[in-house]
Design an enzyme around this catalytic site. Structure first.
Site, PDB file in Angstrom:
ATOM      1  N   ARG A 184       6.791  20.718  10.059  1.00 35.55           N
ATOM      2  CA  ARG A 184       7.268  21.581  10.357  1.00 35.55           C
ATOM      3  C   ARG A 184       7.424  23.192  11.164  1.00 35.55           C
ATOM      4  O   ARG A 184       8.742  24.091  11.294  1.00 35.55           O
ATOM      5  CB  ARG A 184       7.283  21.721   9.019  1.00 35.55           C
ATOM      6  CG  ARG A 184       8.584  21.760   7.766  1.00 35.55           C
ATOM      7  CD  ARG A 184       8.675  21.749   6.528  1.00 35.55           C
ATOM      8  NE  ARG A 184       7.567  21.055   5.558  1.00 35.55           N
ATOM      9  CZ  ARG A 184       7.567  19.734   4.883  1.00 35.55           C
ATOM     10  NH1 ARG A 184       8.346  18.925   5.700  1.00 35.55           N
ATOM     11  NH2 ARG A 184       5.909  19.174   4.978  1.00 35.55           N
TER      12      ARG A 184
ATOM     13  N   HIS B 163       2.635   9.602  13.190  1.00 34.69           N
ATOM     14  CA  HIS B 163       4.730   9.455  13.265  1.00 34.69           C
ATOM     15  C   HIS B 163       4.955  10.899  13.517  1.00 34.69           C
ATOM     16  O   HIS B 163       4.166  12.626  13.268  1.00 34.69           O
ATOM     17  CB  HIS B 163       4.785   9.812  11.817  1.00 34.69           C
ATOM     18  CG  HIS B 163       6.863   9.854  12.020  1.00 34.69           C
ATOM     19  ND1 HIS B 163       7.723  10.462  12.401  1.00 34.69           N
ATOM     20  CD2 HIS B 163       7.394   8.845  11.369  1.00 34.69           C
ATOM     21  CE1 HIS B 163       8.186  10.022  12.729  1.00 34.69           C
ATOM     22  NE2 HIS B 163       8.864   9.100  11.922  1.00 34.69           N
TER      23      HIS B 163
ATOM     24  N   TYR C 194       9.029  16.046  12.943  1.00 29.20           N
ATOM     25  CA  TYR C 194      10.386  15.294  13.392  1.00 29.20           C
ATOM     26  C   TYR C 194      11.786  16.347  13.981  1.00 29.20           C
ATOM     27  O   TYR C 194      12.428  16.215  14.215  1.00 29.20           O
ATOM     28  CB  TYR C 194      10.582  15.997  11.832  1.00 29.20           C
ATOM     29  CG  TYR C 194      10.465  15.007  10.700  1.00 29.20           C
ATOM     30  CD1 TYR C 194      10.453  13.607  10.783  1.00 29.20           C
ATOM     31  CD2 TYR C 194       9.953  15.098   9.179  1.00 29.20           C
ATOM     32  CE1 TYR C 194      10.051  12.445  10.917  1.00 29.20           C
ATOM     33  CE2 TYR C 194       9.585  14.435   8.861  1.00 29.20           C
ATOM     34  CZ  TYR C 194       9.660  12.986   9.226  1.00 29.20           C
ATOM     35  OH  TYR C 194       9.309  11.735   8.317  1.00 29.20           O
TER      36      TYR C 194
ATOM     37  N   HIS D   3      11.624   8.931  16.826  1.00 27.56           N
ATOM     38  CA  HIS D   3      12.705   9.363  16.721  1.00 27.56           C
ATOM     39  C   HIS D   3      13.188   9.585  18.106  1.00 27.56           C
ATOM     40  O   HIS D   3      12.700   9.859  19.284  1.00 27.56           O
ATOM     41  CB  HIS D   3      13.505  10.160  15.708  1.00 27.56           C
ATOM     42  CG  HIS D   3      13.138   9.591  14.243  1.00 27.56           C
ATOM     43  ND1 HIS D   3      12.818  11.041  13.298  1.00 27.56           N
ATOM     44  CD2 HIS D   3      11.598   9.218  13.567  1.00 27.56           C
ATOM     45  CE1 HIS D   3      13.098  10.453  12.336  1.00 27.56           C
ATOM     46  NE2 HIS D   3      11.705   8.820  12.761  1.00 27.56           N
TER      47      HIS D   3
ATOM     48  N   GLU E  81      11.452   4.510  17.484  1.00 25.15           N
ATOM     49  CA  GLU E  81      12.295   4.107  15.625  1.00 25.15           C
ATOM     50  C   GLU E  81      13.476   3.479  15.781  1.00 25.15           C
ATOM     51  O   GLU E  81      14.161   4.440  16.651  1.00 25.15           O
ATOM     52  CB  GLU E  81      11.091   4.753  14.903  1.00 25.15           C
ATOM     53  CG  GLU E  81      12.072   4.491  13.626  1.00 25.15           C
ATOM     54  CD  GLU E  81      11.436   5.856  12.449  1.00 25.15           C
ATOM     55  OE1 GLU E  81      10.726   6.562  12.782  1.00 25.15           O
ATOM     56  OE2 GLU E  81      11.117   5.679  10.994  1.00 25.15           O
TER      57      GLU E  81
ATOM     58  N   ASP F 148      12.811   0.398  10.869  1.00 27.43           N
ATOM     59  CA  ASP F 148      12.929   0.955   9.493  1.00 27.43           C
ATOM     60  C   ASP F 148      13.585   0.422   8.718  1.00 27.43           C
ATOM     61  O   ASP F 148      14.858   0.163   9.312  1.00 27.43           O
ATOM     62  CB  ASP F 148      12.662   2.126   9.760  1.00 27.43           C
ATOM     63  CG  ASP F 148      12.860   3.347   8.711  1.00 27.43           C
ATOM     64  OD1 ASP F 148      13.766   2.577   8.042  1.00 27.43           O
ATOM     65  OD2 ASP F 148      12.122   4.264   8.666  1.00 27.43           O
TER      66      ASP F 148
ATOM     67  N   HIS G 191      16.652   2.765   7.777  1.00 28.51           N
ATOM     68  CA  HIS G 191      17.376   3.010   8.381  1.00 28.51           C
ATOM     69  C   HIS G 191      18.255   1.042   9.064  1.00 28.51           C
ATOM     70  O   HIS G 191      20.032   2.080   9.654  1.00 28.51           O
ATOM     71  CB  HIS G 191      16.361   3.348   9.990  1.00 28.51           C
ATOM     72  CG  HIS G 191      15.831   4.705   9.557  1.00 28.51           C
ATOM     73  ND1 HIS G 191      14.836   5.073  10.309  1.00 28.51           N
ATOM     74  CD2 HIS G 191      15.878   5.356   8.303  1.00 28.51           C
ATOM     75  CE1 HIS G 191      14.326   6.540   9.902  1.00 28.51           C
ATOM     76  NE2 HIS G 191      14.501   6.611   9.147  1.00 28.51           N
TER      77      HIS G 191
ATOM     78  N   HIS H 115       8.512   0.253   8.818  1.00 30.35           N
ATOM     79  CA  HIS H 115       8.432   1.263   8.299  1.00 30.35           C
ATOM     80  C   HIS H 115       9.427   0.196   7.053  1.00 30.35           C
ATOM     81  O   HIS H 115      11.273   0.883   6.425  1.00 30.35           O
ATOM     82  CB  HIS H 115       9.476   2.235   8.697  1.00 30.35           C
ATOM     83  CG  HIS H 115       8.268   3.325   9.033  1.00 30.35           C
ATOM     84  ND1 HIS H 115       9.119   4.477  10.104  1.00 30.35           N
ATOM     85  CD2 HIS H 115       7.315   3.208   9.104  1.00 30.35           C
ATOM     86  CE1 HIS H 115       8.202   5.070  10.704  1.00 30.35           C
ATOM     87  NE2 HIS H 115       7.010   4.563  10.606  1.00 30.35           N
TER      88      HIS H 115
ATOM     89  N   ASP I  32      19.789   8.504   5.396  1.00 28.09           N
ATOM     90  CA  ASP I  32      18.813   8.249   5.973  1.00 28.09           C
ATOM     91  C   ASP I  32      18.341   8.729   4.195  1.00 28.09           C
ATOM     92  O   ASP I  32      18.007   9.610   4.451  1.00 28.09           O
ATOM     93  CB  ASP I  32      18.685   9.049   7.475  1.00 28.09           C
ATOM     94  CG  ASP I  32      16.889   8.812   7.158  1.00 28.09           C
ATOM     95  OD1 ASP I  32      16.404   7.950   6.751  1.00 28.09           O
ATOM     96  OD2 ASP I  32      16.819   9.573   8.429  1.00 28.09           O
TER      97      ASP I  32
ATOM     98  N   HIS J   2      15.630   7.556   1.742  1.00 26.72           N
ATOM     99  CA  HIS J   2      14.800   6.501   1.388  1.00 26.72           C
ATOM    100  C   HIS J   2      14.082   6.257   0.085  1.00 26.72           C
ATOM    101  O   HIS J   2      14.934   7.402  -1.004  1.00 26.72           O
ATOM    102  CB  HIS J   2      13.135   7.119   1.911  1.00 26.72           C
ATOM    103  CG  HIS J   2      13.315   6.323   3.399  1.00 26.72           C
ATOM    104  ND1 HIS J   2      12.148   6.920   4.301  1.00 26.72           N
ATOM    105  CD2 HIS J   2      13.529   6.705   4.108  1.00 26.72           C
ATOM    106  CE1 HIS J   2      12.550   7.035   5.515  1.00 26.72           C
ATOM    107  NE2 HIS J   2      13.511   6.384   5.713  1.00 26.72           N
TER     108      HIS J   2
ATOM    109  N   GLU K  85       7.402   4.954   3.428  1.00 25.90           N
ATOM    110  CA  GLU K  85       7.646   6.054   3.658  1.00 25.90           C
ATOM    111  C   GLU K  85       8.579   6.295   2.594  1.00 25.90           C
ATOM    112  O   GLU K  85       9.712   7.481   2.608  1.00 25.90           O
ATOM    113  CB  GLU K  85       8.608   6.360   4.773  1.00 25.90           C
ATOM    114  CG  GLU K  85       7.488   6.197   5.885  1.00 25.90           C
ATOM    115  CD  GLU K  85       8.912   6.288   7.378  1.00 25.90           C
ATOM    116  OE1 GLU K  85       9.285   5.873   7.524  1.00 25.90           O
ATOM    117  OE2 GLU K  85       8.190   6.944   8.127  1.00 25.90           O
TER     118      GLU K  85
END
Ligand SMILES: [Zn+2]
Ligand SMILES: [Zn+2]
Length: 280
Positions: free
Chosen positions: A37, A67, A70, A107, A143, A177, A180, A214, A227, A229, A259
């Site tokens: 974050r 990963h 983000y 990503h 991804e 994924d 996705h 994923h 998106d 999950h 995930e």
């Protein structure tokens, strides 16, 4: 034998992720190597790195996946964020190399209205820059995305375009994924839809480029672009969908990393058992 694992917290330090993976019975796992974050990060502590490498080795964990943060957006036309994103991506690659990770997942990012082609040029340049800055040799998997808004990477053709535009293409792979893909309109929940998806992968990036899965169930409907999950077996892909996916040799040879949402500690165990129950 398919390797199964999940994204795990590094709260309490990196080596704690290995402890969690052992407790859950994972074959491998995925972590963040920086605060997801924030674009700022403290350097890794050498003792933590050594302890992590040792614990991981002892436990025979494979794969270890990092990963990417983000907030990184290497498709952005905003110069300041782009430069910072390149630096962070380079740092992620360097950290992955330092901790002995097998794969980094990223990503492709959001183009914010400039169009796909321009964005792909920026993404490819960022990947090259990150490899040159970091001197890392770790495989970087791009991804496939749900394709919400101006998200790059909804199709495997776009991922191929990125890979083909990189000087370091030999170090690149694809992370498939399932959530996705479903949200992007690939019907991986039915045998026919899965056939069509695998055919499209074959004719674009090639199945050999896919290095990991994923495995996430999907809350949204087919092609919704959502998106979101869901826990294994509770969404629109379902246990039948994952059983079909795991019946394909091209998929079953890959590590499956979950995930899925964790609302209670039992969710992780339950999801891991659920995906393993899908091995035909
Ligand atoms: Zn991701
Ligand atoms: Zn994912």
């Amino acid at each position: 034998m398919t390797a199964f694992g999940m994204h795990l917290s590094v709260a309490g330090g990196l080596p704690k992720a290995v402890t969690r993976a052992i407790e859950l019975g994972c074959d491998g796992f995925q972590v963040f190597a920086r605060n997801p974050r924030s674009m700022r990060a403290k350097p890794l502590e050498p003792e933590q790195v050594a302890a992590f490498r040792h614990a991981r080795e002892e436990a025979g964990m494979w794969p270890v996946v990092v990963h990417v943060n983000y907030l990184v957006n290497v498709a952005t036309p905003k110069e300041e964020l782009y430069d910072l994103s390149c630096d962070v991506l380079g740092d992620e690659l360097a950290r992955a190399q330092a901790i002995g990770a097998d794969i980094v997942v990223m990503h492709p990012g959001h183009h914010l209205g400039t169009g796909i082609d321009e964005a792909i040029t920026r993404v490819a340049a960022a990947i090259d820059r990150a490899y040159e800055q970091s001197d890392s040799q770790v495989t970087l998997c791009i991804e496939n995305m749900a394709g919400a808004g101006t998200e790059v990477g909804r199709t495997f053709a776009e991922l191929k375009q990125i890979i083909d535009s990189c000087r370091h293409g030999d170090l690149l792979g694809v992370c498939f994924d399932t959530c996705h893909a479903f949200a992007a309109g690939y019907d991986v929940a039915t045998p026919e839809g899965l056939d069509a998806t695998l055919d499209e992968i074959s004719s674009t990036v090639g199945l050999q480029r896919v290095k990991m899965v994923h495995a996430n169930d999907a809350m949204g409907t087919l092609g919704s672009g959502k998106d979101r999950h869901h826990n294994i077996g509770k969404g629109n892909i379902g246990l039948r969908g994952f059983t079909e996916i795991l019946s394909r040799p091209a998929m079953a040879r890959l590590p499956f990393i979950l995930e899925t949402p964790v609302n209670s500690p039992e969710d992780q165990e339950r999801d891991l058992a659920a995906i393993r129950s899908c091995v035909p």
